[in-house]
Design a protein around this motif. Structure first.
Motif, PDB file in Angstrom:
ATOM      1  N   ARG A 658      24.019  39.695  43.860  1.00 19.22           N
ATOM      2  CA  ARG A 658      25.275  39.542  43.118  1.00 19.22           C
ATOM      3  C   ARG A 658      26.297  38.827  43.988  1.00 19.22           C
ATOM      4  NH1 ARG A 658      27.832  44.457  41.836  1.00 19.22           N
ATOM      5  NH2 ARG A 658      26.612  45.496  43.426  1.00 19.22           N
ATOM      6  N   LEU A 659      27.004  37.878  43.374  1.00 13.88           N
ATOM      7  CA  LEU A 659      28.033  37.108  44.069  1.00 13.88           C
ATOM      8  C   LEU A 659      29.340  37.199  43.300  1.00 13.88           C
ATOM      9  CD1 LEU A 659      25.983  33.857  44.767  1.00 13.88           C
ATOM     10  CD2 LEU A 659      26.868  35.371  46.540  1.00 13.88           C
ATOM     11  N   ASN A 660      30.439  37.311  44.014  1.00 15.12           N
ATOM     12  CA  ASN A 660      31.734  37.108  43.373  1.00 15.12           C
ATOM     13  C   ASN A 660      32.642  36.377  44.347  1.00 15.12           C
ATOM     14  OD1 ASN A 660      33.568  39.169  44.776  1.00 15.12           O
ATOM     15  ND2 ASN A 660      31.919  40.497  44.021  1.00 15.12           N
ATOM     16  N   GLY A 661      33.431  35.489  43.811  1.00 12.84           N
ATOM     17  CA  GLY A 661      34.314  34.683  44.638  1.00 12.84           C
ATOM     18  C   GLY A 661      35.662  34.500  43.978  1.00 12.84           C
ATOM     19  N   ASN A 662      36.654  34.236  44.810  1.00 11.62           N
ATOM     20  CA  ASN A 662      38.011  34.043  44.324  1.00 11.62           C
ATOM     21  C   ASN A 662      38.651  32.898  45.097  1.00 11.62           C
ATOM     22  OD1 ASN A 662      41.152  35.356  44.963  1.00 11.62           O
ATOM     23  ND2 ASN A 662      40.567  34.860  42.867  1.00 11.62           N
ATOM     24  N   PHE A 663      39.316  31.998  44.373  1.00  9.51           N
ATOM     25  CA  PHE A 663      40.021  30.881  44.994  1.00  9.51           C
ATOM     26  C   PHE A 663      41.427  30.823  44.420  1.00  9.51           C
ATOM     27  CE2 PHE A 663      41.562  26.522  44.834  1.00  9.51           C
ATOM     28  CZ  PHE A 663      41.410  26.119  46.151  1.00  9.51           C
ATOM     29  N   ALA A 692      55.983  24.274  50.656  1.00 15.54           N
ATOM     30  CA  ALA A 692      54.768  24.742  51.318  1.00 15.54           C
ATOM     31  C   ALA A 692      53.623  24.759  50.314  1.00 15.54           C
ATOM     32  CB  ALA A 692      54.979  26.134  51.907  1.00 15.54           C
ATOM     33  N   THR A 693      52.546  24.127  50.685  1.00 16.95           N
ATOM     34  CA  THR A 693      51.335  24.128  49.871  1.00 16.95           C
ATOM     35  C   THR A 693      50.218  24.785  50.661  1.00 16.95           C
ATOM     36  OG1 THR A 693      51.985  22.092  48.748  1.00 16.95           O
ATOM     37  CG2 THR A 693      49.670  22.710  48.629  1.00 16.95           C
ATOM     38  N   SER A 694      49.538  25.734  50.055  1.00 14.54           N
ATOM     39  CA  SER A 694      48.469  26.413  50.774  1.00 14.54           C
ATOM     40  C   SER A 694      47.449  26.963  49.786  1.00 14.54           C
ATOM     41  CB  SER A 694      49.039  27.544  51.642  1.00 14.54           C
ATOM     42  OG  SER A 694      48.036  28.092  52.477  1.00 14.54           O
ATOM     43  N   TRP A 695      46.401  27.551  50.317  1.00 12.27           N
ATOM     44  CA  TRP A 695      45.370  28.151  49.477  1.00 12.27           C
ATOM     45  C   TRP A 695      44.588  29.169  50.291  1.00 12.27           C
ATOM     46  CZ3 TRP A 695      40.256  27.348  50.990  1.00 12.27           C
ATOM     47  CH2 TRP A 695      40.020  26.298  51.879  1.00 12.27           C
ATOM     48  N   PHE A 696      43.933  30.070  49.594  1.00 13.29           N
ATOM     49  CA  PHE A 696      42.995  30.956  50.274  1.00 13.29           C
ATOM     50  C   PHE A 696      41.792  31.179  49.369  1.00 13.29           C
ATOM     51  CE2 PHE A 696      45.673  34.119  48.068  1.00 13.29           C
ATOM     52  CZ  PHE A 696      44.720  34.966  47.519  1.00 13.29           C
ATOM     53  N   ALA A 697      40.681  31.488  49.993  1.00  8.90           N
ATOM     54  CA  ALA A 697      39.437  31.683  49.256  1.00  8.90           C
ATOM     55  C   ALA A 697      38.675  32.859  49.856  1.00  8.90           C
ATOM     56  CB  ALA A 697      38.580  30.416  49.297  1.00  8.90           C
ATOM     57  N   ARG A 698      37.952  33.566  49.011  1.00  7.70           N
ATOM     58  CA  ARG A 698      37.132  34.697  49.449  1.00  7.70           C
ATOM     59  C   ARG A 698      35.830  34.697  48.672  1.00  7.70           C
ATOM     60  NH1 ARG A 698      40.442  38.746  48.423  1.00  7.70           N
ATOM     61  NH2 ARG A 698      41.266  38.924  50.534  1.00  7.70           N
ATOM     62  N   ILE A 699      34.731  34.949  49.357  1.00 13.01           N
ATOM     63  CA  ILE A 699      33.434  35.054  48.695  1.00 13.01           C
ATOM     64  C   ILE A 699      32.742  36.309  49.195  1.00 13.01           C
ATOM     65  CG2 ILE A 699      32.267  33.606  50.420  1.00 13.01           C
ATOM     66  CD1 ILE A 699      30.505  32.591  48.061  1.00 13.01           C
ATOM     67  N   THR A 716      36.713  35.334  54.262  1.00  9.89           N
ATOM     68  CA  THR A 716      38.024  34.970  53.724  1.00  9.89           C
ATOM     69  C   THR A 716      38.633  33.879  54.595  1.00  9.89           C
ATOM     70  OG1 THR A 716      38.388  37.229  52.923  1.00  9.89           O
ATOM     71  CG2 THR A 716      40.315  35.809  53.109  1.00  9.89           C
ATOM     72  N   TYR A 717      39.199  32.876  53.944  1.00  9.25           N
ATOM     73  CA  TYR A 717      39.899  31.831  54.675  1.00  9.25           C
ATOM     74  C   TYR A 717      41.304  31.674  54.109  1.00  9.25           C
ATOM     75  CZ  TYR A 717      41.238  27.361  56.702  1.00  9.25           C
ATOM     76  OH  TYR A 717      41.907  26.373  57.393  1.00  9.25           O
ATOM     77  N   ASN A 718      42.309  31.800  54.975  1.00  4.80           N
ATOM     78  CA  ASN A 718      43.698  31.539  54.616  1.00  4.80           C
ATOM     79  C   ASN A 718      44.094  30.203  55.235  1.00  4.80           C
ATOM     80  OD1 ASN A 718      44.841  34.137  53.280  1.00  4.80           O
ATOM     81  ND2 ASN A 718      43.671  34.877  55.035  1.00  4.80           N
TER      82      ASN A 718
END
Length: 817
Positions: A658-663, A692-699, A716-718
């Motif tokens: 099972r995989l879940n991710g968020n961007f 300010a422009t930014s993003w984070f992602a988590r898998i 997780t990457y910020n």
């Protein structure tokens, strides 16, 4: 530029996935029905309906029932073997059923299966993340990552949520978030500290509500996080016990137990923890000439500390079923913690050629203790008509926090920080279904809080050895917040279209009083908070939503209190008692699509916040050992615009994986400026206009291996983000865990590593007229835990037979008005 490339690749991949998934499909039909418990006539939520193709038995599809026990499942037309399953109930099966058009299976009665309760059962495990129209529900019970951790660790694994190294919680990059526990505001004085004290094993699930309706408290411009504690609902005596050992030192024991009969349910959670959370930080500074910006000298600051905490927490509750429609629940909770935080700071001074000119040591030996007692009561009356109910909630609490420090420096100091908080909360909610698809709601909420902080500083005179009271930083501070609120909502569903209109009115009476200076400041204001929600059901598996709400963020605690933190006498944080509340208008456009193995949820949002809080750094005007003293704290700025979009994916490529991710991508634009007088008595204007422009992602990935071993990893990457006075750099962190069921599935052994690469830090660059600095701050170093969970009279994944209402904060309105 690299960040945008990564973002572009992710966006292309998501669009490609959607395009591939929407290929032509065969004829679709709908199969409906309702599943109830034959003995109690209660609906069974999460009962499983399985459709197995007669022609090709390898083709299996299906779905689950909702809170009313109802199901509405879309399948391909054909011949099927149909099974209706629920844990500890006898399975109903229909052989070789010809389903070529829309079919209603009617009401299906399931009977208890006593033999199943005594043996090993085959169970369908609920997904870790459930995506609903207006919220996402994160189920903690199946997450090995947080075993032996705290609520802060839980929240840092939740989609759209981030917890920085200081424990500050943000939702979609916005720290203006309201945190509820069982639908009520936390009674803790410092919510960040409280989240680090509650063990993760006491948490059942977390609800993420990005744009709440008028039913909810208007507090929190960024949304609401509702933390649901475990409360047993299974018949008879059952429970769960979890023990943990870890390095750095982490010993914990948590137990949940309940006994349920036809007339009452008694439940309790008890926990003990003994933790050491070592942290460290560094700041390298260039001291500049304010006239021409040339470098005068350098200073490096190194800090190490050990946050030692020993805590006890417990609650005892009784749920009394007065009759078939009336329930009265009473709960008493107690929490106590004692801690110590030895904090050592070393200052290294260098001349312009980086030659060492001196070393100074500052040691802060801090000791703390806290105690909290809360009583809560809930009364719920259900009337004859389905959904017609009245609920009354009341809670009262007392919270005490004491912090004492002995600071060794050139001038030795002692500090005493004594805080007392009392809080009373009363709430009434009434729901009236007018027709099957229309309902009206109304309610009242009163929240009355008072916090008194007595901060005293004593300085060693040196010659006499006596400590003298220092009134520079000492004060007696009182904060009072009395809020009365009324709300009403009206919602309906017309064919595939649903709407919900709401209006909330809150009267706020705020007192910010410096008692030590006889300075009393009362702020009285009242506001309307409208909300509107629209949803259109494109099909049974896809929906689009549009919502609007107005929110408020009231400053509290350290935001207001001018009491300083003296762990460093060069970099000091101070609150601002003149802060005004920030007001937010939030618009959210969402889309939800489900396939057999994939669920995709995305939303675009726009927020406008007036009088937003902005943390600024400035010179105090004092020179400490030749270095300008820097104060940091919040101020009100004119306006902040926040735009962003995010998507969440739940993908099950195989039964064992099972995989879940968020961007989340966001853009902030802040407008404002700040004036102050520097150490040279010059008027300085700080231009705080910033984009300010930014993003984070988590898998997150969970794999079931042979021999009942589960393997879970997440990353997780910020991304980097510009601030008004510098820049926060990007940070990548990862966790991993393994677990195995033992003792005939009655126990689970779990091993996890938090922050595998020891990289979870706040890394920032600050640029001021007289100081440029680079800093790294790590709240806690890498943590390794081993835990053992034992269940008695309670299967590993058993679902509750009767869905529990969380103080009316269900949030499910679309299609169920």
């Amino acid at each position: 530029m690299k960040s945008f490339k990564i973002f572009f690749i992710l966006l292309v991949l998501s669009i490609s996935t959607l395009t591939f998934a929407q290929r032509p499909e065969p004829k679709k039909i709908k199969v409906t029905g309702k599943v109830i418990d034959k003995s109690s006539t209660q609906p069974l939520e999460y009962a499983t309906i399985v459709f197995q193709s007669v022609r090709n038995p390898d083709i299996v599809t299906g779905g689950i029932t909702d809170a009313k026990g109802e199901f509405n499942i879309e399948i391909n037309a054909g011949n099927y073997h149909v099974r209706v399953e629920f844990i500890s109930f006898k399975t109903i099966e229909f052989k070789n059923r010809n389903l070529t058009s829309n079919t209603d299976l009617g009401t299906l009665l399931l009977s208890d299966d006593a033999t199943q309760l005594e043996g090993v059962e085959l169970r369908a495990e609920r997904s870790t993340v459930e995506i609903k129209l207006d919220k996402r529900v994160y189920n903690v019970g199946q997450d090995m990552m947080v075993k032996g951790g705290t609520v802060s660790d839980v929240l840092d694994n939740v989609p759209s949520v981030s917890v920085d190294v200081e424990g500050n919680v943000s939702l979609r990059g916005n720290e203006s978030v309201r945190i509820l526990i069982d639908g009520r505001p936390s009674n803790a004085i410092n919510i960040n500290d409280a989240l680090r004290l509650i063990p993760a094993d006491a948490i059942d699930k977390v609800e993420v509500i990005t744009n709440p309706s008028a039913r909810y408290d208007a507090e929190g411009g960024g949304g609401i996080l509702n933390i649901i504690l475990k409360k047993g609902k299974n018949q008879g005596l059952n429970g769960v016990i979890t023990g943990t050992v870890g390095d750095p030192r982490n010993y914990g024991l948590t137990g949940n137990i309940n006994y349920k009969s036809e007339n009452f349910n008694v439940f309790s959670t008890l926990g003990y923890s003994d933790r050491n959370s070592p942290g460290r930080s560094m700041t390298d500074s260039k001291i500049l000439n304010p006239a021409d910006g040339t470098i005068l000298r350098y200073q490096d600051e190194r800090r190490t500390n050990n946050r030692l905490r020993e805590g006890y927490n417990g609650n005892f509750g009784a749920e009394w079923f007065l009759d078939a429609t009336t329930t009265w629940t009473n709960t008493v909770s107690y929490r106590r913690d004692d801690g110590r935080n030895p904090d050592e700071v070393l200052f290294y001074d260098y001349d312009i050629n980086r030659n060492l000119t001196g070393i100074r040591r500052r040691f802060n030996d801090q000791q703390s203790s806290g105690e909290n007692v809360e009583y809560s009561s809930n009364f719920m009356k259900k009337f004859k008509k389905d959904g017609h109910q009245l609920t009354i909630d009341y809670s009262t609490s007392i919270n005490k926090d004491n912090d004492d420090s002995f600071i060794f420096d050139v001038d030795n100091q002692t500090t005493a920080n004594i805080q007392r908080q009392t809080r009373n909360l009363a709430q009434l909610d009434y729901v009236l279904p007018i027709t099957e698809n229309t309902r009206f709601e109304a309610g009242y909420r009163g929240d009355f809080t008072k916090v008194v902080t007595d901060f005293e500083v004593f300085t060693d005179e040196g010659s006499t050895g006596e400590f003298v009271f220092d009134d520079t930083f000492s004060n007696l501070f009182e904060y009072k917040e009395y809020v009365n609120a009324f709300y009403s909502q009206f919602g309906s569903k017309i064919n595939k279209f649903s709407y919900l209109f709401g209006l909330r009115w809150e009267d706020s009476n705020i007192g910010v009083n410096l008692l030590s200076e006889n300075n009393f400041n009362n702020k009285r204001y009242n506001n309307f908070f409208p909300s509107a929600f629209f949803a259109y059901e494109i099909s049974d598996k896809s929906n689009v939503t549009l919502s609007y709400s107005r929110r408020i963020q009231r400053p509290r605690g350290r935001f207001l209190n001018p009491t300083a933190n003296l762990s460093s006498n060069i970099n000091i944080f101070q609150g601002n008692p003149d802060l005004d509340p920030a007001m937010t208008h939030a618009v959210d456009l969402g889309y939800l699509k489900r396939w057999d193995k994939l669920t995709f949820n995305t939303s675009a949002y726009i927020n406008r916040t007036d009088d937003v809080f902005q943390f600024i750094r400035r010179e105090s005007g004092l020179i400490i050992d030749g270095v300008p003293q820097i104060l940091s704290g919040p101020i009100n700025l004119a306006t902040e615009y926040r735009f962003g979009f995010e998507f969440t994916l739940n993908y099950t490529p195989y039964k064992w994986w099972r995989l879940n991710g968020n961007f989340n991508f966001f853009r902030n634009e802040t407008l404002g400026q700040f004036n102050y007088i520097n150490s040279q008595y010059q008027s300085i204007t700080i231009d705080l206009d910033n984009i300010a422009t930014s993003w984070f992602a988590r898998i997150n990935s969970k794999i079931t291996l042979p021999y009942k071993i589960d393997f879970q990893t997440n990353a997780t990457y910020n991304a980097p983000q510009n601030t008004a006075q510098g820049r926060n750099l990007g940070v990548l962190s990862a966790n991993m865990a393994l677990s195995k069921d033992i003792l005939k599935d009655k126990a689970t052994l779990a091993f996890n590593i938090s922050d595998v690469f020891n990289s979870r830090k706040r890394i920032s660059e600050i640029n001021l007229p007289q100081v440029e600095s680079y800093s790294e701050f790590q709240w806690r170093v890498r943590q390794i835990n081993l835990s053992l969970t034992y269940r008695f009279n309670k299967p590993k994944n058993e679902k509750e037979r009767v869905p529990r209402r969380e103080n009316g904060e269900d949030g499910d309105f679309m299609g169920k008005p």
